[in-house]
Design an enzyme around this catalytic site. Structure first.
Site, PDB file in Angstrom:
ATOM      1  N   THR A   1       0.827  -1.204   0.000  1.00  0.00           N
ATOM      2  CA  THR A   1       0.000   0.000   0.000  1.00  0.00           C
ATOM      3  C   THR A   1       0.859   1.250   0.000  1.00  0.00           C
ATOM      4  O   THR A   1       0.427   2.313  -0.450  1.00  0.00           O
ATOM      5  CB  THR A   1      -0.955  -0.006   1.210  1.00  0.00           C
TER       6      THR A   1
ATOM      7  N   TYR B   1       4.494 -11.977   5.879  1.00  0.00           N
ATOM      8  CA  TYR B   1       3.290 -11.481   5.207  1.00  0.00           C
ATOM      9  C   TYR B   1       2.851 -12.538   4.205  1.00  0.00           C
ATOM     10  O   TYR B   1       3.507 -12.763   3.193  1.00  0.00           O
ATOM     11  CB  TYR B   1       3.614 -10.157   4.523  1.00  0.00           C
TER      12      TYR B   1
ATOM     13  N   LYS C   1       1.265 -11.577   9.192  1.00  0.00           N
ATOM     14  CA  LYS C   1       0.128 -10.815   8.668  1.00  0.00           C
ATOM     15  C   LYS C   1      -0.589 -11.725   7.691  1.00  0.00           C
ATOM     16  O   LYS C   1      -0.030 -12.099   6.655  1.00  0.00           O
ATOM     17  CB  LYS C   1       0.608  -9.542   7.980  1.00  0.00           C
TER      18      LYS C   1
ATOM     19  N   VAL D   1      -3.479  -5.265  10.545  1.00  0.00           N
ATOM     20  CA  VAL D   1      -2.652  -4.406   9.692  1.00  0.00           C
ATOM     21  C   VAL D   1      -3.571  -3.993   8.556  1.00  0.00           C
ATOM     22  O   VAL D   1      -3.856  -4.774   7.654  1.00  0.00           O
ATOM     23  CB  VAL D   1      -1.397  -5.122   9.169  1.00  0.00           C
TER      24      VAL D   1
END
Length: 306
Positions: A56, A144, A172, A212
């Site tokens: 992001t 992640y 995550k 998150v």
């Protein structure tokens, strides 16, 4: 170098983290002051953690030097008020190690390491990759897991094996497999963070320590309240918050790429001076912004006639 926030072994990077956008000027240059203003705003609105230069944050189109610049700026802006986690994962182990060491030198409090994307390594390759990056610094690591973008999931047995590493402390999860990750939580001490805003409540109910989030850019206080409600066993309040935020999640996460829409949302709120993104991303269209405005208003995150 900013001091490190007090550690919490159960939630090593905080409870409400935003996968922070990287602000640009209208002509596409890095807006360092904008990044500092945004980071301070987020910490003042419910966040105790920030992830810098994740997807992001447009990490594919920001240079290593720009990423270190943003990291230092954010650390300076928030000090010990939030855990600042640097996204350092790539599909090149040697490059990821370089980025991890640069983040440590800049003062990062932790590392986010995404599954190597596009090349589709086997599970043994994932173990070797994540281990090498974790070995490279003294910082705690959040893995992640996002197979929709990386092309490869981190299998449950792989997560169990990686959890044996002293510095691999969290994951995550953007895989959405509650059953598999529940087994991981049952067998390890890994802290699980929701990496999918549509599933935040589901993950918290399954035992995730936090989120998150992308939508938290504009709803941090509400997500902090959701986390508190789950902690207190107040499922009715958590469900109410979840349902109130459904339009915002729809507007930011389902129309086009999340970074595009959340920058548009922050611009509507007056938090970002520009919604600029870098190619191959393109700004939200006027029609998309109009729909987003309605969705944010429906979630009481923007005045309906703003």
């Amino acid at each position: 170098m900013s001091p490190t926030p007090s550690p919490d072994v159960t939630a090593p990077f905080g409870r409400v983290l935003t996968a922070m956008v990287t602000p640009f000027t209208d002509d596409g240059k890095l807006d360092v002051e904008g990044a500092q203003r945004l980071a301070a705003h987020l910490v003042e609105h419910g966040h105790d953690g920030l992830v810098v230069s994740g997807t992001t944050g447009e990490s594919p189109t920001t240079s290593d030097e720009e990423q270190v610049t943003v990291l230092r700026a954010v650390l300076e802006a928030v000090g010990d008020r939030a855990h600042v986690v640097a996204g350092v994962g790539t599909n090149d182990t040697a490059h990821s190690i370089e980025k991890a060491r640069a983040a440590e030198a800049a003062g990062a409090h932790g590392l986010l390491v995404v599954t190597p994307y596009y090349s589709k390594p086997p599970q043994a390759g994932l173990v070797a990759h994540f281990t090498a990056v974790a070995d490279a610094t003294g910082l705690p690591v959040m893995l992640y897991d996002i197979p929709g973008r990386s092309g490869v999931p981190i299998n449950a047995e792989t997560l169990v094996r990686l959890a044996e590493h002293d510095r691999v402390v969290a994951v995550k999860d953007a895989k959405g497999d509650f059953f598999a990750t529940s087994w991981v939580m049952a067998r390890t001490d890994l802290a699980v963070y929701s990496g999918d805003d549509a599933l935040n409540l589901g993950w918290l109910a399954h035992g995730a320590v936090g989120v998150v989030s992308v939508v938290a850019h504009v709803a941090g206080l509400r997500y902090a309240a959701m986390v508190r409600a789950v902690d207190d066993g107040d499922l009715a309040t958590a469900q109410r918050i979840h349902r109130e935020l459904l339009p915002a999640v729809r507007g930011i996460m389902t129309v086009t790429q999340g970074a595009i829409m959340v920058k548009a949302a922050l611009h509507l709120q007056g938090v970002l001076s520009s919604p600029a993104v870098r190619l191959p991303l393109v700004p939200a269209t006027p029609d998309q912004v109009a729909v987003l405005r309605r969705d944010l208003a429906e979630s009481a995150l923007l005045e309906a006639d703003a």
